[in-house]
Design a protein around this motif. Structure first.
Motif, PDB file in Angstrom:
ATOM      1  N   GLY A   1      12.505  34.735   1.496  1.00 12.35           N
ATOM      2  CA  GLY A   1      13.095  34.323   2.765  1.00 12.35           C
ATOM      3  C   GLY A   1      13.340  32.820   2.820  1.00 12.35           C
ATOM      4  N   ALA A   2      12.489  32.050   2.142  1.00 15.43           N
ATOM      5  CA  ALA A   2      12.641  30.594   2.128  1.00 15.43           C
ATOM      6  C   ALA A   2      13.784  30.148   1.234  1.00 15.43           C
ATOM      7  CB  ALA A   2      11.336  29.947   1.659  1.00 15.43           C
ATOM      8  N   ALA A   3      14.110  30.960   0.229  1.00 11.99           N
ATOM      9  CA  ALA A   3      15.084  30.533  -0.775  1.00 11.99           C
ATOM     10  C   ALA A   3      16.468  31.152  -0.593  1.00 11.99           C
ATOM     11  CB  ALA A   3      14.559  30.877  -2.175  1.00 11.99           C
ATOM     12  N   VAL A   4      16.553  32.278   0.088  1.00  9.14           N
ATOM     13  CA  VAL A   4      17.784  33.077   0.075  1.00  9.14           C
ATOM     14  C   VAL A   4      18.407  33.130   1.470  1.00  9.14           C
ATOM     15  CG1 VAL A   4      18.699  35.398  -0.296  1.00  9.14           C
ATOM     16  CG2 VAL A   4      16.941  34.477  -1.830  1.00  9.14           C
ATOM     17  N   ASN A   5      19.676  32.921   1.536  1.00  6.03           N
ATOM     18  CA  ASN A   5      20.405  33.050   2.795  1.00  6.03           C
ATOM     19  C   ASN A   5      21.368  34.240   2.712  1.00  6.03           C
ATOM     20  OD1 ASN A   5      20.986  32.359   5.391  1.00  6.03           O
ATOM     21  ND2 ASN A   5      22.074  30.457   4.902  1.00  6.03           N
TER      22      ASN A   5
END
Lengths: 407, 407
Positions: free
Chosen positions: B122-126
Motif C-alpha cells: 500500500g505504501a509503494a503502489v498506486n
C-alpha cells in the motif's frame, strides 16, 4: 509530487492521538509564557487502562490464556473469526441492538474497531465514489475515504447549537445524497463531541438512505457508555433496508480492551463477505487468541457496566465544572462516551502550538480539533477515561494555560 | 456487475488456506470412487501449533501476560509499535540480515506478516501502477495488487527445471522492469515451493531494481527455517539502494506464533513512514499486548531453532519419500520453510474436485495450486509443519487417492 506522495500527504498522523511521542519538543517562533505547572501527567489522547483508572473488564486475560491453551483451533480461525465466538457476539449484539444477526453471514471479527471501519468502508466504497462524512467526526474517517481514492462530501453537525439531538444538518445530508453520494459514515455517539443522535435524527437518516439507496456505516463504538438514562437508537433497527447498513462496535473503549485489538462489523451480508475478502489480504484475521476474549464481552459481572458508567459520569461532571470557569469557552455536555470537545476562547497561539504548550507546560496531552474537522481550529478533544483526581488537576492546568495565552 | 463487484470477484477466498470450513460437502456431478480412507485428520493448509506438533516458541505466553500487566503503555503504543520492542527487533534483524536497521525510522510492527505485506505494498503502489509478481507465489500477492487498483505483471519461476537456484526468469523480470513496472514483490524462500533464491539471482534482482528504479518488497517469512547448510541471501544486504527495498518477516511460521498476529516490515524510511500512516487507518497498531511477545523473538533458548529445523527436515524427507512413489508426480525438494508443492499426474477429477475428494475421502486439507498461480492447475500445496506420524499417514492416503483418480 507524485500522485502517491500527494495521497500520503493527506494521511498525516503527526497530530493523531497517541503519536505525540514522535514530536520534538521545540516550538520554533513561539514564546512560551511562564513556567511549567506541576502535576501528574495525563494523556487525554486516549483512555487510561491502568489499575489506577479503568483497567480491562474482568476475565479478559483469563479468556486469552484459555484461548492460547486451545492451540491451533484458536490460532487459525476462519478469516471472519471463529464460529463459536461469532455466535456468542451475534447473540449479544442482537439483544443489544434489537436487530437479529446471523453469526454465519452477517458478522465479522476484526483487529480493533479501526479494522472494522476500514473493512466496512473498503467493502462499500470504490475509487471515484462520493462519501458523506460528518464534521466533526472520528479523525480516520476522512483519511479512509482519501486512501480509497474516493471524495469526501462533508455534512455539518451543529452540536453546540442544540440539545436533545446531535444537531446533524439533515438538509445538507439530503443534498449530499441527492448529489450522488453512495455511502454515509458517521459515529454515534459522535466522536469527538459525545453527543447522541436523537430517534428522529436516526429515523431521518434511515429514511434518506432508503430513498436514495445510500449505504450507511454506523460507528457505535461508545454506545454502551450512556449517561443518566440517555435514549439511544441503533440505526440497524430503525427501519433502514438490511442490505444498506453495517454497524461497527468493539470492546476497546468502555471495556478497556484495546490491547487485545478486537472489533466487529455486522450487517449487510454481501458487505460482510467483501469485508472478509479484504481482511484476508490486510491482516488475515483478528488475533486468534484475542478472539477468545470476546466470550467475556456483554457478559461482564452484574453491575460492572453501571459502576463504570457512573464513574465516568462523575469525571465528566467535574471536568465540565472546571472548563466552565473559563470565560469564553463553549462546551456541550457529552451524553455518552468519554470525550469532551471544548471550543476555546481566542488565544495568542495557533491551535497546534497551544496543544504543544499544554504538553510542555501543563504535562497533559490533548488532541487538536483539526483532526476531526478542518474547521475545528479552536477546539481540543479530551478523553476523560482517566484517573479521576489526575484528570481534574490536569484540566485545571489547561484552564490556567488558556488564561496565560488568552488574546 | 459494478466496478466494485468486479474487484471483489477477483478477491475470492473460497479456496484460500484455512477457509475450507465454509465449503459444503456436496460434490455435484462428481462420482467419488471407493470409500473414505481412515486416519487422523491433517490440515495441510497451515502449520499445526498444537503440543503434538510444533507449539509456540518458549516464553511467548509469559511475555504476553507481562505485557498485559504493563497496562496502558503496552496497550497504546505508537502506531508503528512500541519503541523498546522495535529496538530489540531492529537489533536482531540487523544481525540476521547483515543490514543496519534504524529502530526509529526503518521498522514497523504489524498485525501479522500479512499486515506487513499489505502496508508495504500500500505504501509503494498506486492505482494504475504495474506490479511484477512471481508465478507461483503467495496467494495474497495478486489480490493485493488488484485491491490497490494496480496491474499484475507476472514473472515465471521455473522451480521444477533447476537446482541450486530458485529458477526465476530473469529475462522476463528485466522485460517487466523495462516495460514500466515500479514495484516487484516476491517471497524468498518461495511460497508455495520452498525453493531459495541463489546469491546470483538475488544480486541480479538487486542490480535490475537499481538500474530501473524499481522498489522491491521481499517476503522473507520462512528465512529462518533453512535445511542442511542452505545458503541464504537477504536482498536488503545485497547491494540494492536502501530506499528501494522493504523486507517482511514475522514469527508466525517457524516460531508458531500466528495466534498473536505479529509481523514486521523494515527498510526504506519513506515507505515505513507511509506504512505507519496506512496502519493508522487500517488497524491502528499491532495488538499492544502481543507486541511484548516480540521480545522473545530471535532470543529463543540455545538449540531451539536447530532442533525445530531438524524435525521439519525429517518430516520433509519422509513426505517426499511417500510422494515419490507416485508415478508421474513431480516435486522439488524444498530448501527452506515447510511447504511441498507437488505437481500431480493427470487425474480424472479437476483440481478443485480432487482437493475436495482429499478432504472427504482422505481426511486431509490441501490447498489447490491455483491459489498461487493460475497455471498451477495440476499442483497442490502441503504445509508439513505437522505431527510427524499423522502427516506421513495422510500423505499416504493422498497418494492412494491419486491412484484412484489417475487418468
Amino acid at each position: 509530487m507524485s500522485a502517491l506522495e500527494a495521497k500520503f500527504a493527506k494521511l498525516g498522523t503527526d497530530h493523531a492521538p497517541g503519536q505525540e511521542v514522535r514530536q520534538d519538543d521545540a516550538l520554533p517562533g513561539v514564546a512560551l509564557r511562564g513556567g511549567p505547572l506541576p502535576g501528574v501527567a495525563v494523556d487525554f489522547s486516549h483512555g487510561d487502562v491502568n489499575d489506577t483508572a479503568f483497567p480491562p473488564a474482568p476475565g479478559a486475560l483469563e479468556a486469552f490464556i484459555a484461548g492460547e491453551h486451545r492451540g491451533g483451533a484458536q490460532a487459525y480461525t476462519e478469516y471472519r473469526g471463529g464460529a463459536q465466538v461469532r455466535e456468542h457476539v451475534a447473540r449479544k449484539l442482537a439483544a443489544f441492538t434489537g436487530r437479529p444477526i446471523s453469526a454465519a453471514e452477517e458478522l465479522i471479527i476484526t483487529p480493533g474497531t479501526q479494522g472494522a471501519l476500514f473493512l466496512a468502508l473498503g467493502a462499500a466504497v470504490n475509487a471515484g465514489d462520493r462519501v458523506a462524512i460528518v464534521r466533526p467526526d472520528y479523525f480516520a474517517n476522512r483519511k479512509l475515504v482519501v486512501f480509497l481514492g474516493a471524495e469526501v462530501v462533508p455534512v455539518r453537525l451543529d452540536y453546540l447549537a442544540c440539545t436533545g439531538k446531535a444537531g446533524l444538518d439533515l438538509a445538507q445530508l439530503k443534498d449530499a445524497f441527492k448529489s450522488g453520494v453512495r455511502t454515509f459514515l458517521f459515529s454515534n455517539p459522535n466522536n469527538p463531541t459525545g453527543v447522541v443522535y436523537s430517534p428522529q435524527e436516526i429515523t431521518a437518516i434511515a429514511e434518506l438512505a432508503n430513498r436514495y439507496g445510500v449505504t450507511v456505516i454506523a460507528d457505535e463504538l461508545y454506545s454502551r457508555l450512556l449517561y443518566s438514562d440517555q435514549t439511544y437508537t441503533h440505526i440497524c433497527a430503525a427501519g433502514i433496508a438490511p442490505d444498506k447498513v453495517v454497524t461497527i462496535l468493539g470492546p476497546s473503549k468502555t471495556e478497556s480492551l484495546s490491547g487485545y485489538r478486537l472489533g466487529v462489523a455486522f450487517g449487510a451480508a454481501h458487505l460482510i463477505e467483501r469485508a472478509e475478502k479484504l481482511q484476508a489480504i490486510v491482516s488475515l484475521r483478528a488475533p486468534g487468541y484475542s478472539q477468545a476474549v470476546l466470550s467475556t464481552w456483554f457478559d461482564e459481572p452484574e453491575g460492572w457496566l453501571a459502576e463504570r458508567t457512573a464513574k465516568h459520569q462523575t469525571i465528566r461532571d467535574d471536568l465540565l465544572a472546571v472548563l466552565r470557569t473559563v470565560a469564553g469557552l463553549s462546551v456541550r455536555m457529552p451524553e455518552a462516551g468519554s470525550y469532551l470537545f471544548p471550543r476555546l476562547p481566542a488565544l495568542t497561539l495557533a491551535l497546534h502550538d497551544f496543544v504543544r504548550a499544554v504538553r510542555l507546560q501543563a504535562n497533559a496531552v490533548v488532541t487538536p480539533g483539526t483532526e476531526f474537522s478542518p474547521d475545528a481550529t479552536d477546539s481540543i478533544r479530551l478523553n476523560f477515561s482517566q484517573n479521576h483526581q489526575a484528570a481534574v488537576q490536569a484540566a485545571q492546568r489547561i484552564a490556567q494555560l488558556i488564561e496565560r495565552y488568552r488574546q
